[in-house]
Enzyme design. Structure first.
Site, PDB file in Angstrom:
ATOM      1  CG  ASP A 135     -38.472 -18.569  -8.615  1.00 20.07           C
ATOM      2  OD1 ASP A 135     -37.716 -19.298  -7.962  1.00 20.07           O
ATOM      3  OD2 ASP A 135     -39.482 -18.988  -9.216  1.00 20.07           O
ATOM      4  NE  ARG A 187     -35.088 -23.066  -7.369  1.00 16.59           N
ATOM      5  CZ  ARG A 187     -36.198 -22.385  -7.137  1.00 16.59           C
ATOM      6  NH1 ARG A 187     -36.808 -22.494  -5.975  1.00 16.59           N
ATOM      7  NH2 ARG A 187     -36.692 -21.570  -8.039  1.00 16.59           N
TER       8      ARG A 187
END
EC number: 1.5.5.2
Length: 310
Positions: A135, A187
């Site tokens: 992330d 992402r």
């Protein structure tokens, strides 16, 4: 600008200790709409429920602002237990981690502890044919995260480790292009941290436009793309783009958040698109819950209504 002011107001209030204390006491029944429970068992059950609808899961053990090296390593151990539990349940492990939670920036025997722990986590995921997404956090961690991502892709392969780019940061288009040689799995998100206008677009329209650029450029480069948005206008634009450019449905997936637009998740899956839902779980849910409220007044209204009913 209004969106930025709203986000700043909500996150500023959420940082107050008395607000966090009240939220933890009174708001779990509201937070569980966005959080898949506090245990591994509840998270695994949530993934299994999604899979019955043809939707995949992206598990994330919540834990921010972990300060000591020992706790960072303990957190990494817990992530490995999650990977093992997913495999035991017949789920191909797909897990997101924040490198700060496993020790990024902390030295251990001359090496970054976050990198050391990430290696252990990714090795376990690879053993089971799984995938780890690194992330992205606030802008101060972008450089080191991308540097460590490059290292880990070199060691484990892009089929087992990916990362995230945030469209509200001015720099993200350049960062995306700089990673093309890795054929990376990325992402794309808009971004949920409170960032200054010196590094991030303050206006939603600019964030949205930059999001489209990131997604379209990554797809055109032939890289696997995770389109993480609930914005139906963007989703429709992506559908038209891939159709016009002959890009197959196996070259990308739509990703959404647990508890948000379940109807749209099922609709996209029924249309034959790959869909994955981000499933955060764990006791440290407050910071994540606060960012979800800060994303849109609609989420804040949901909380207020729940408190009035409660």
């Amino acid at each position: 600008m209004i969106d930025q002011l709203y986000r700043k107001a909500v996150l500023t209030v959420a940082e107050r200790p008395q607000v966090e204390q009240l939220a933890r006491q009174k708001m779990w029944n509201l937070a569980e709409r966005f959080v898949a429970g506090e245990s591994i068992e509840s998270a695994i059950q949530a993934v299994q429920a999604l899979e019955r609808d043809g939707i995949a899961g992206n598990l994330d053990l919540l834990g921010e602002f972990i300060d000591s090296p020992a706790k960072c390593t303990e957190f990494a151990d817990d992530v490995i237990k999650l990977i093992e539990a997913a495999h035991a349940a017949g789920i191909k492990p797909y897990v997101s981690i924040k490198l700060s939670s496993v020790g990024q920036g902390k030295d251990e025997n001359g090496e970054d502890l976050g990198l050391t722990n990430a290696r252990r986590i990714i090795a376990k995921a690879k053993e089971y044919g799984g995938f780890i997404c690194l992330d992205m956090e606030d802008h101060t961690r972008v450089d080191v995260t991308l540097e460590q991502f490059r290292t880990l892709v070199g060691e484990f392969g892009a089929e087992h480790v990916g990362t995230v780019l945030q469209s509200y940061l001015y720099r993200s288009l350049g960062d995306r292009a700089s990673l093309d040689d890795l054929r990376p799995n990325i992402r794309m998100v808009k971004g949920a941290y409170l960032e200054p206008a010196t590094v991030a677009y303050p206006d939603k329209a600019d964030v949205d436009q930059n999001y489209r650029r990131l997604v379209f450029q990554h797809l055109k480069a032939g890289n696997y793309t995770n389109v993480a948005t609930h914005d139906e206008r963007i989703i429709d634009d992506v559908k038209r783009f891939v159709l016009a450019h002959g890009i197959g449905k196996d070259a990308f997936e739509f990703q959404m958040l647990y508890g948000i637009r379940r109807d749209l998740q099922k609709q996209l899956a029924a249309e034959g698109y790959r869909v994955r839902v981000y499933l955060p779980y764990g006791r440290d849910w407050y910071a994540y819950f606060s960012r979800r409220i800060a994303e849109t007044p609609r989420n804040a209204a949901f909380v207020v209504q729940g408190m009035l009913k409660g």
